[in-house]
Design a protein around this motif. Structure first.
Motif, short mmCIF file in Angstrom:
data_model
loop_
_atom_site.label_atom_id
_atom_site.label_comp_id
_atom_site.label_asym_id
_atom_site.label_seq_id
_atom_site.Cartn_x
_atom_site.Cartn_y
_atom_site.Cartn_z
N LEU A 105 0.83 -1.21 0.00
CA LEU A 105 0.00 0.00 0.00
C LEU A 105 0.86 1.25 0.00
O LEU A 105 0.58 2.21 -0.73
N LEU A 106 1.93 1.24 0.79
CA LEU A 106 2.80 2.40 0.87
C LEU A 106 3.57 2.62 -0.44
O LEU A 106 3.69 3.74 -0.93
N THR A 118 -6.66 10.99 -1.39
CA THR A 118 -6.84 9.54 -1.26
C THR A 118 -5.52 8.84 -1.03
O THR A 118 -5.39 7.95 -0.17
N ALA A 119 -4.49 9.24 -1.80
CA ALA A 119 -3.17 8.64 -1.64
C ALA A 119 -2.60 8.96 -0.27
O ALA A 119 -1.96 8.10 0.37
N THR A 120 -2.84 10.16 0.21
CA THR A 120 -2.35 10.53 1.54
C THR A 120 -2.99 9.68 2.62
O THR A 120 -2.31 9.20 3.55
N LEU A 124 -1.16 7.02 5.21
CA LEU A 124 -1.36 7.03 6.67
C LEU A 124 -1.87 5.68 7.17
O LEU A 124 -1.44 5.17 8.21
N PHE A 125 -2.80 5.10 6.40
CA PHE A 125 -3.32 3.78 6.77
C PHE A 125 -2.22 2.73 6.69
O PHE A 125 -2.14 1.82 7.53
N ALA A 126 -1.36 2.85 5.67
CA ALA A 126 -0.25 1.90 5.52
C ALA A 126 0.73 2.01 6.69
O ALA A 126 1.23 1.00 7.19
#
Length: 209
Positions: A105-106, A118-120, A124-126
């Motif tokens: 994901l990262l 969305t990418a940001t 953060l989730f990654a």
């Protein structure tokens, strides 16, 4: 249905260990980082092009191949491991799987972070997933490795346990001595993880059954 043999997986896991080191090499070592307009369209094989194209792919390969080695190792030895070691091995594999997903994901959204909301969020989730993976995989690999050490499998036990304890010790020493490791610090920190993958791969290669 064809399934890869353990020797094949072992060789692939060793390759994953090499990918860990390659992914950690600072791109500035390959030359001057382009600036100005080249930032948006860097020349092929330039340091910035390598950072955006090669490093993400190599990072994903390193995570996937190492995970495959850990899964194969657990599948091979699960019958004879003690119950506590088996449970810690499961925790380690789950943590490695979570960390692998975080890496994918990262690597897939790193370039878009900052410009694309969305990418940001994905980045953060990654990062959050990566922390969860470390919390699970760290103690799991340590206990899994201790189990092998107790069974007399010193090379494999050292690879698993050392792969998670040595980086912690390196960080602690760096902080205590207030030392700036510089660009080589990332490569040095990656060596224990690389040796973990190589140790697992070598054991799968030499002990297919």
């Amino acid at each position: 249905m064809w399934t890869p043999g353990r020797r094949f997986v072992g060789g692939a896991t060793v390759l994953g260990g090499l990918c860990v080191v390659v992914a950690s090499i600072p791109t500035r070592w390959f030359g001057t980082v382009p600036t100005d307009s080249y930032v948006f369209d860097p020349p092929t094989y330039s340091p910035l092009w390598i950072e955006r194209t090669i490093v993400p792919a190599v990072s994903i390969a390193a995570a996937l191949l190492t995970l495959a080695g850990l899964v194969a190792l657990f599948h091979r030895d699960r019958e004879w491991m003690e119950r506590w070691q088996r449970w810690f091995a499961v925790v380690a594999v789950v943590g490695a799987a979570v960390g692998t997903f975080a890496t994918v994901l990262l690597a897939s959204n790193g370039d878009g972070a900052g410009g694309d909301p969305t990418a940001t969020l994905n980045v953060l989730f990654a990062v959050l997933l990566g922390l969860v993976g470390v919390v699970l995989a760290g103690p799991g690999l340590l206990a899994w490795g201790i189990g092998y050490l107790r069974a007399g499998r010193r090379r494999l036990g050292t690879a698993l346990a050392g792969g998670v304890t040595v980086p912690v010790l390196l960080v602690a020493v760096t902080i205590a001595l207030d030392v700036d490791p510089g660009p080589a610090g990332g490569v040095l920190m990656s060596l224990p993880a690389a040796l973990l993958a190589v140790g697992v791969g070598y054991d799968l290669w030499t002990r297919a059954a």
